[in-house]
Motif scaffolding. Sequence first.
Motif, PDB file in Angstrom:
ATOM      1  N   GLY A  97     -22.606  27.470 -10.427  1.00 19.64           N
ATOM      2  CA  GLY A  97     -22.199  26.286 -11.168  1.00 19.64           C
ATOM      3  C   GLY A  97     -20.724  26.337 -11.486  1.00 19.64           C
ATOM      4  O   GLY A  97     -20.030  27.297 -11.142  1.00 19.64           O
ATOM      5  N   PRO A  98     -20.202  25.321 -12.166  1.00 19.67           N
ATOM      6  CA  PRO A  98     -18.758  25.240 -12.443  1.00 19.67           C
ATOM      7  C   PRO A  98     -18.292  26.170 -13.555  1.00 19.67           C
ATOM      8  O   PRO A  98     -17.103  26.286 -13.794  1.00 19.67           O
ATOM      9  CB  PRO A  98     -18.567  23.772 -12.825  1.00 19.67           C
ATOM     10  N   ASP A  99     -19.215  26.816 -14.259  1.00 19.75           N
ATOM     11  CA  ASP A  99     -18.818  27.699 -15.351  1.00 19.75           C
ATOM     12  C   ASP A  99     -19.945  28.690 -15.615  1.00 19.75           C
ATOM     13  O   ASP A  99     -20.946  28.707 -14.895  1.00 19.75           O
ATOM     14  CB  ASP A  99     -18.515  26.877 -16.613  1.00 19.75           C
ATOM     15  N   GLY A 100     -19.793  29.499 -16.653  1.00 18.97           N
ATOM     16  CA  GLY A 100     -20.798  30.506 -16.961  1.00 18.97           C
ATOM     17  C   GLY A 100     -21.680  30.132 -18.133  1.00 18.97           C
ATOM     18  O   GLY A 100     -22.209  31.018 -18.808  1.00 18.97           O
ATOM     19  N   VAL A 101     -21.880  28.850 -18.375  1.00 16.91           N
ATOM     20  CA  VAL A 101     -22.663  28.397 -19.531  1.00 16.91           C
ATOM     21  C   VAL A 101     -24.109  28.873 -19.435  1.00 16.91           C
ATOM     22  O   VAL A 101     -24.682  29.403 -20.394  1.00 16.91           O
ATOM     23  CB  VAL A 101     -22.607  26.870 -19.660  1.00 16.91           C
ATOM     24  N   LEU A 102     -24.724  28.700 -18.268  1.00 12.03           N
ATOM     25  CA  LEU A 102     -26.127  29.082 -18.118  1.00 12.03           C
ATOM     26  C   LEU A 102     -26.303  30.592 -18.190  1.00 12.03           C
ATOM     27  O   LEU A 102     -27.335  31.080 -18.657  1.00 12.03           O
ATOM     28  CB  LEU A 102     -26.673  28.544 -16.793  1.00 12.03           C
ATOM     29  N   SER A 103     -25.316  31.342 -17.723  1.00 17.75           N
ATOM     30  CA  SER A 103     -25.398  32.802 -17.819  1.00 17.75           C
ATOM     31  C   SER A 103     -25.418  33.240 -19.273  1.00 17.75           C
ATOM     32  O   SER A 103     -26.166  34.148 -19.654  1.00 17.75           O
ATOM     33  CB  SER A 103     -24.218  33.444 -17.082  1.00 17.75           C
ATOM     34  N   ALA A 104     -24.595  32.593 -20.089  1.00 13.44           N
ATOM     35  CA  ALA A 104     -24.580  32.917 -21.517  1.00 13.44           C
ATOM     36  C   ALA A 104     -25.904  32.549 -22.173  1.00 13.44           C
ATOM     37  O   ALA A 104     -26.436  33.298 -23.004  1.00 13.44           O
ATOM     38  CB  ALA A 104     -23.429  32.189 -22.202  1.00 13.44           C
ATOM     39  N   VAL A 114     -29.422  40.761 -15.849  1.00 11.23           N
ATOM     40  CA  VAL A 114     -28.010  40.758 -15.467  1.00 11.23           C
ATOM     41  C   VAL A 114     -27.674  39.353 -14.981  1.00 11.23           C
ATOM     42  O   VAL A 114     -28.291  38.860 -14.037  1.00 11.23           O
ATOM     43  CB  VAL A 114     -27.736  41.793 -14.360  1.00 11.23           C
ATOM     44  N   PHE A 115     -26.696  38.714 -15.616  1.00 11.88           N
ATOM     45  CA  PHE A 115     -26.321  37.346 -15.275  1.00 11.88           C
ATOM     46  C   PHE A 115     -24.902  37.334 -14.725  1.00 11.88           C
ATOM     47  O   PHE A 115     -23.982  37.840 -15.371  1.00 11.88           O
ATOM     48  CB  PHE A 115     -26.437  36.440 -16.497  1.00 11.88           C
ATOM     49  N   VAL A 116     -24.743  36.771 -13.530  1.00 13.61           N
ATOM     50  CA  VAL A 116     -23.465  36.792 -12.834  1.00 13.61           C
ATOM     51  C   VAL A 116     -23.051  35.368 -12.494  1.00 13.61           C
ATOM     52  O   VAL A 116     -23.632  34.742 -11.603  1.00 13.61           O
ATOM     53  CB  VAL A 116     -23.544  37.628 -11.550  1.00 13.61           C
ATOM     54  N   PRO A 117     -22.064  34.797 -13.189  1.00 10.57           N
ATOM     55  CA  PRO A 117     -21.529  33.489 -12.788  1.00 10.57           C
ATOM     56  C   PRO A 117     -20.474  33.670 -11.703  1.00 10.57           C
ATOM     57  O   PRO A 117     -19.609  34.542 -11.808  1.00 10.57           O
ATOM     58  CB  PRO A 117     -20.904  32.966 -14.089  1.00 10.57           C
ATOM     59  N   VAL A 118     -20.535  32.873 -10.656  1.00 15.09           N
ATOM     60  CA  VAL A 118     -19.578  33.018  -9.548  1.00 15.09           C
ATOM     61  C   VAL A 118     -18.351  32.130  -9.720  1.00 15.09           C
ATOM     62  O   VAL A 118     -17.376  32.286  -8.993  1.00 15.09           O
ATOM     63  CB  VAL A 118     -20.249  32.715  -8.191  1.00 15.09           C
ATOM     64  N   LEU A 119     -18.384  31.205 -10.670  1.00 11.15           N
ATOM     65  CA  LEU A 119     -17.225  30.364 -10.963  1.00 11.15           C
ATOM     66  C   LEU A 119     -17.010  30.341 -12.466  1.00 11.15           C
ATOM     67  O   LEU A 119     -17.968  30.305 -13.237  1.00 11.15           O
ATOM     68  CB  LEU A 119     -17.422  28.937 -10.441  1.00 11.15           C
ATOM     69  N   ARG A 120     -15.750  30.365 -12.876  1.00 12.08           N
ATOM     70  CA  ARG A 120     -15.418  30.313 -14.303  1.00 12.08           C
ATOM     71  C   ARG A 120     -14.325  29.289 -14.534  1.00 12.08           C
ATOM     72  O   ARG A 120     -13.428  29.115 -13.702  1.00 12.08           O
ATOM     73  CB  ARG A 120     -14.949  31.690 -14.790  1.00 12.08           C
ATOM     74  N   LYS A 121     -14.393  28.627 -15.643  1.00 13.79           N
ATOM     75  CA  LYS A 121     -13.423  27.589 -15.978  1.00 13.79           C
ATOM     76  C   LYS A 121     -12.019  28.190 -16.113  1.00 13.79           C
ATOM     77  O   LYS A 121     -11.841  29.264 -16.670  1.00 13.79           O
ATOM     78  CB  LYS A 121     -13.838  26.916 -17.285  1.00 13.79           C
ATOM     79  N   ASP A 122     -11.052  27.476 -15.555  1.00 16.68           N
ATOM     80  CA  ASP A 122      -9.635  27.850 -15.642  1.00 16.68           C
ATOM     81  C   ASP A 122      -9.332  29.181 -14.960  1.00 16.68           C
ATOM     82  O   ASP A 122      -8.370  29.865 -15.308  1.00 16.68           O
ATOM     83  CB  ASP A 122      -9.178  27.912 -17.111  1.00 16.68           C
ATOM     84  N   ARG A 123     -10.145  29.573 -13.993  1.00 16.33           N
ATOM     85  CA  ARG A 123      -9.887  30.796 -13.234  1.00 16.33           C
ATOM     86  C   ARG A 123      -9.868  30.465 -11.747  1.00 16.33           C
ATOM     87  O   ARG A 123     -10.511  29.516 -11.301  1.00 16.33           O
ATOM     88  CB  ARG A 123     -10.951  31.860 -13.518  1.00 16.33           C
ATOM     89  N   ASP A 124      -9.148  31.261 -10.987  1.00 17.14           N
ATOM     90  CA  ASP A 124      -9.077  31.055  -9.554  1.00 17.14           C
ATOM     91  C   ASP A 124     -10.477  31.164  -8.950  1.00 17.14           C
ATOM     92  O   ASP A 124     -11.205  32.126  -9.202  1.00 17.14           O
ATOM     93  CB  ASP A 124      -8.155  32.103  -8.923  1.00 17.14           C
ATOM     94  N   GLU A 125     -10.860  30.166  -8.142  1.00 22.36           N
ATOM     95  CA  GLU A 125     -12.221  30.114  -7.612  1.00 22.36           C
ATOM     96  C   GLU A 125     -12.528  31.302  -6.710  1.00 22.36           C
ATOM     97  O   GLU A 125     -13.590  31.917  -6.817  1.00 22.36           O
ATOM     98  CB  GLU A 125     -12.439  28.799  -6.865  1.00 22.36           C
ATOM     99  N   ALA A 126     -11.599  31.608  -5.790  1.00 25.08           N
ATOM    100  CA  ALA A 126     -11.846  32.714  -4.856  1.00 25.08           C
ATOM    101  C   ALA A 126     -11.976  34.035  -5.605  1.00 25.08           C
ATOM    102  O   ALA A 126     -12.886  34.840  -5.336  1.00 25.08           O
ATOM    103  CB  ALA A 126     -10.726  32.787  -3.823  1.00 25.08           C
TER     104      ALA A 126
END
Length: 255
Positions: A97-104, A114-126
């Motif tokens: 998803g676009p952020d780590g809201v669901l992981s939290a 163990v919850f791993v978000p692959v995208l974080r707000k205001d961070r480089d996507e790659a």
Amino acid sequence: AAVLAERGVKTRRLTVSHAFHSPLMDPMLDEFRTVLASVAFAAPAVPVVSNLTGEVASAEELCSPEYWVRHVREAVRFADGISTLQEQGVTRFVELGPDGVLSAMGADCVEDGVFVPVLRKDRDEAESAVTGVAQAYGHGVSVDWAAYFAGTGIGAGARRVDLPTYAFQHQHYWLKSRAGSANVASAGLSPAVHPLVGAAVSVAGGDEVLLTGRLSVQSHPWLAGHAVGGTVILPGTAFVELAVRAGDQVGCGRL
């Protein structure tokens, strides 16, 4: 919102055009149902845990327009879905998803997940995606690293290498030898030809002679038979024998 604020819960207004999963969606349900009737559905290739029921959804449910109409209107059973996955042995969760809201939120539902978000707000996507992959890999998820390096320009040269040793993993380079087995003459010494003494050497600038040797239960196993209170002690007769050998080396026949 006032009640949440009193409890210290952070809230913010969502920037969406519709209040999904609420009664405010009722006016559009009939039109939405009509549109869905023209959509061709297909059975999922992987199991899907439904946010509508909190259970694993069947192909019939997911291919039904009515299911998605209910999905727009009814509450999200997120916690129930996480519990269902946990009951089936799932311990690692990756958020796409676009952020780590669901992981939290998921971390509040289970204690050992163990919850791993692959995208974080205001961070480089790659960078965020690679960090997520590395985090998942660190928790036992299998990663196809060959596919990851393919087409990057370094794929042809990428290979597995051994990690460097740690500071506490000592690697010794000294030759292993027992007392008396080495060629002491190469070190300027003279063989003592004695089971307790390894070598002898004359001290420069005087008439003194130095005799050296190493005594241990590894080189002299019989020493283990002379222990006091569990501690191996060199017998007094061995000290006498060392003194006699030293006298023989310098031509002194009296002890």
